[in-house]
Enzyme design. Structure first.
Site, short mmCIF file in Angstrom:
data_model
loop_
_atom_site.label_atom_id
_atom_site.label_comp_id
_atom_site.label_asym_id
_atom_site.label_seq_id
_atom_site.Cartn_x
_atom_site.Cartn_y
_atom_site.Cartn_z
N SER A 260 0.79 -1.10 0.11
CA SER A 260 -0.05 0.15 -0.04
C SER A 260 0.98 1.22 0.09
O SER A 260 1.81 1.31 0.53
CB SER A 260 -1.04 0.03 1.46
OG SER A 260 -1.28 1.18 1.41
N TYR B 178 -2.34 -0.98 10.48
CA TYR B 178 -2.60 -1.94 9.20
C TYR B 178 -1.36 -1.54 8.23
O TYR B 178 -0.86 -2.44 7.77
CB TYR B 178 -3.71 -1.31 8.57
CG TYR B 178 -4.03 -1.40 7.12
CD1 TYR B 178 -4.19 -2.73 6.54
CD2 TYR B 178 -3.51 -0.52 6.24
CE1 TYR B 178 -4.30 -2.94 5.06
CE2 TYR B 178 -3.78 -0.75 4.75
CZ TYR B 178 -4.26 -1.99 4.37
OH TYR B 178 -4.14 -2.14 2.84
N LYS C 188 1.61 -4.16 6.52
CA LYS C 188 2.05 -4.14 5.12
C LYS C 188 3.68 -4.02 4.96
O LYS C 188 4.32 -4.49 4.37
CB LYS C 188 1.43 -2.97 4.42
CG LYS C 188 -0.11 -3.21 3.99
CD LYS C 188 -0.45 -4.35 3.18
CE LYS C 188 -1.67 -4.96 3.15
NZ LYS C 188 -2.00 -6.32 2.62
N1 LIG Z 1 -8.85 -1.37 -1.13
C1 LIG Z 1 -7.65 -0.34 -0.91
O1 LIG Z 1 -7.89 0.96 -0.91
C2 LIG Z 1 -6.35 -0.92 -0.88
C3 LIG Z 1 -5.05 -0.20 -1.04
C4 LIG Z 1 -3.88 -0.69 -0.93
C5 LIG Z 1 -3.77 -2.03 -0.73
N2 LIG Z 1 -4.84 -2.75 -0.59
C6 LIG Z 1 -4.85 -4.19 -0.35
O2 LIG Z 1 -5.18 -5.18 -1.27
C7 LIG Z 1 -5.72 -6.18 -0.83
C8 LIG Z 1 -7.18 -6.33 -1.31
O3 LIG Z 1 -7.81 -5.36 -0.66
P1 LIG Z 1 -9.54 -5.13 -0.61
O4 LIG Z 1 -9.89 -3.63 -0.99
O5 LIG Z 1 -9.92 -5.85 -1.73
O6 LIG Z 1 -10.14 -5.66 0.73
P2 LIG Z 1 -11.21 -6.74 0.91
O7 LIG Z 1 -11.32 -6.72 2.38
O8 LIG Z 1 -12.32 -6.74 -0.05
O9 LIG Z 1 -10.59 -8.21 0.47
C9 LIG Z 1 -9.97 -8.76 1.46
C10 LIG Z 1 -10.23 -10.42 1.28
O10 LIG Z 1 -9.40 -11.19 2.11
C11 LIG Z 1 -10.13 -12.14 2.84
N3 LIG Z 1 -9.51 -12.69 3.98
C12 LIG Z 1 -9.06 -11.66 4.86
N4 LIG Z 1 -8.13 -12.55 5.88
C13 LIG Z 1 -8.34 -14.10 5.26
C14 LIG Z 1 -7.62 -14.96 5.81
N5 LIG Z 1 -6.90 -14.99 6.91
N6 LIG Z 1 -7.88 -16.26 5.11
C15 LIG Z 1 -8.52 -16.16 3.81
N7 LIG Z 1 -9.01 -14.98 3.40
C16 LIG Z 1 -8.81 -13.86 4.30
C17 LIG Z 1 -11.63 -11.46 3.05
O11 LIG Z 1 -12.44 -12.27 3.51
C18 LIG Z 1 -11.47 -10.61 1.98
O12 LIG Z 1 -12.46 -11.21 0.89
C19 LIG Z 1 -5.50 -6.37 0.51
O13 LIG Z 1 -4.24 -6.92 1.02
C20 LIG Z 1 -5.42 -4.98 1.14
O14 LIG Z 1 -4.43 -4.69 2.21
C21 LIG Z 1 -6.09 -2.51 -0.69
#
Ligand SMILES: NC(=O)c1ccc[n+]([C@@H]2O[C@H](COP(=O)([O-])OP(=O)(O)OC[C@H]3O[C@@H](n4cnc5c(N)ncnc54)[C@H](O)[C@@H]3O)[C@@H](O)[C@H]2O)c1
Length: 334
Positions: free
Chosen positions: A117, A141, A145
């Site tokens: 991130s 959080y 990362k």
């Molecule tokens: N959305 C953003 O703005 C953003 C920005 C930077 C980085 N990210 C990263 O991108 C990735 C996806 O983000 P997102 O927005 O789609 O989030 P999201 O919460 O929609 O997706 C995360 C998924 O991981 C699953 N999950 C969590 N812990 C788990 C575990 N222990 N075992 C199996 N499944 C598990 C959840 O059920 C969920 O479906 C994440 O790693 C997040 O940190 C997101």
């Protein structure tokens, strides 16, 4: 290629799975549905379970020995929740990922694309950040990362593990067919709040923080259409070996953004232009921990991935608005 996508029932994971399919690949989803949605998985190959359930991981690879790489997106993500419950964040995002990576190495499946991130970056006077710039994670959080990046780099140096770490900027919007999108009932991010006001679900939009050292005093971000972000993963997978050969290292970090910074006021202007009317705005102080923000230097993503964004900010806002109208049908709630 067959690709394991952890967190593939989530917002970015489901859209990335779709982008993989469109490029001719087959995603295999592993998601506990901790927060993700079963409906986003559609008819894809799906294992419901935890990334640290090693028996399950072994079964996935036994069933699909042709999986070539893992896109590791599974994580807990709401920043404020991480401040309230750091244990759950360090355990889920760090400790469990560590077990997953170790197992992937043991199984001889060491290629990992990891979701990091832009929230790691320290504030910089120009706001344009390159991958080597100083980091200053501001929440548990963001620390998870940062720690994961370090773990991947150290394991890649010591073992067969190979990692492409993608630092996402601010993904917004839906996929082109409006099948997945933001599913939080009340999205806390700026665009989610604007969409709620435009739809009459909130009375006014509050700009939190108007005395930041930006051109108009409001926070700056690099909003990227989630479909462009999804396509960047396809490139990272397809060029995995070439990318690491080009940098001559077992792991590397790449910013994934548009390369343009947009302030909150500029986002509001674009939003109002798109919907053709003004929305009620109030101004308030910055919330504790609010970052001034950053935008991506995209030299490495262009050079290494041969990838560029295709959508404009206006396209991405339109996509988010269209998803907001559609999600009742997909998720059963507005
Ligand atoms: N959305 C953003 O703005 C953003 C920005 C930077 C980085 N990210 C990263 O991108 C990735 C996806 O983000 P997102 O927005 O789609 O989030 P999201 O919460 O929609 O997706 C995360 C998924 O991981 C699953 N999950 C969590 N812990 C788990 C575990 N222990 N075992 C199996 N499944 C598990 C959840 O059920 C969920 O479906 C994440 O790693 C997040 O940190 C997101």
């Amino acid at each position: 290629m067959k690709i394991l996508v952890t967190g593939g029932a989530g917002y970015i994971g489901s859209i990335t799975s779709k982008a993989l399919e469109e490029a001719g690949h087959t995603p295999v989803i592993l998601d506990s549905l901790l927060t993700g949605k079963r409906v986003f998985v559609k008819d894809r190959i799906f294992y419901q379970g935890d990334i640290a359930d090693l028996q399950l991981i072994r079964r996935v690879f036994k069933d699909h020995p042709d999986i070539k790489a893992t896109i590791h997106m599974a994580a807990r993500i709401p920043v404020n929740e991480s401040v309230e419950n750091p244990y759950a964040y360090y355990r889920n995002n760090v400790a469990k990922s560590l077990e997953l990576f170790n197992e992937l190495v043991g199984l001889g499946k060491p290629k990992v694309v990891f979701s990091s991130s832009a929230s790691l970056y320290a504030t910089k006077a120009s706001f344009e950040v390159t991958e080597g710039d100083p980091l200053e994670p501001a929440s548990p959080y963001a620390w998870t990362k940062r720690m994961m990046e370090q773990i991947l780099q150290d394991m890649a140096s010591a073992t067969e593990l190979r990692a492409i770490i993608l630092r996402y900027f601010n993904p917004i919007g839906s996929d082109p067919d409006l099948e997945s999108g933001i599913y939080a009932k009340e999205p806390s991010h700026v665009l989610g709040q604007l969409v709620m006001v435009a739809r009459g679900e909130k009375r006014s939009f509050t700009i939190t923080g108007t005395d930041h050292p930006t051109r108009d005093g409001t926070g700056i971000r690099d909003y990227i259409h989630v479909w462009d972000l999804a396509r960047a993963h396809v490139r990272a997978i397809e060029r995995f070996d070439e990318v690491l050969a080009a940098v001559d290292a077992p792991s590397t970090i790449i910013n994934i953004g548009t390369g343009s910074g947009v302030t909150v006021r500029e986002l509001v202007d674009s939003f109002e232009t798109l919907i053709g009317r003004q929305i009620p705005i109030t101004e308030g102080p910055a919330r504790p921990g609010d970052a001034v923000g950053a935008f991506a230097n995209v030299d490495r993503s262009r050079a290494l991935l041969g990838w560029n964004t295709e959508f404009t900010l206006s396209d991405a806002i339109a996509s988010a608005l269209a998803w907001a109208s559609r999600r009742q049908d997909v998720l059963g709630y507005e």
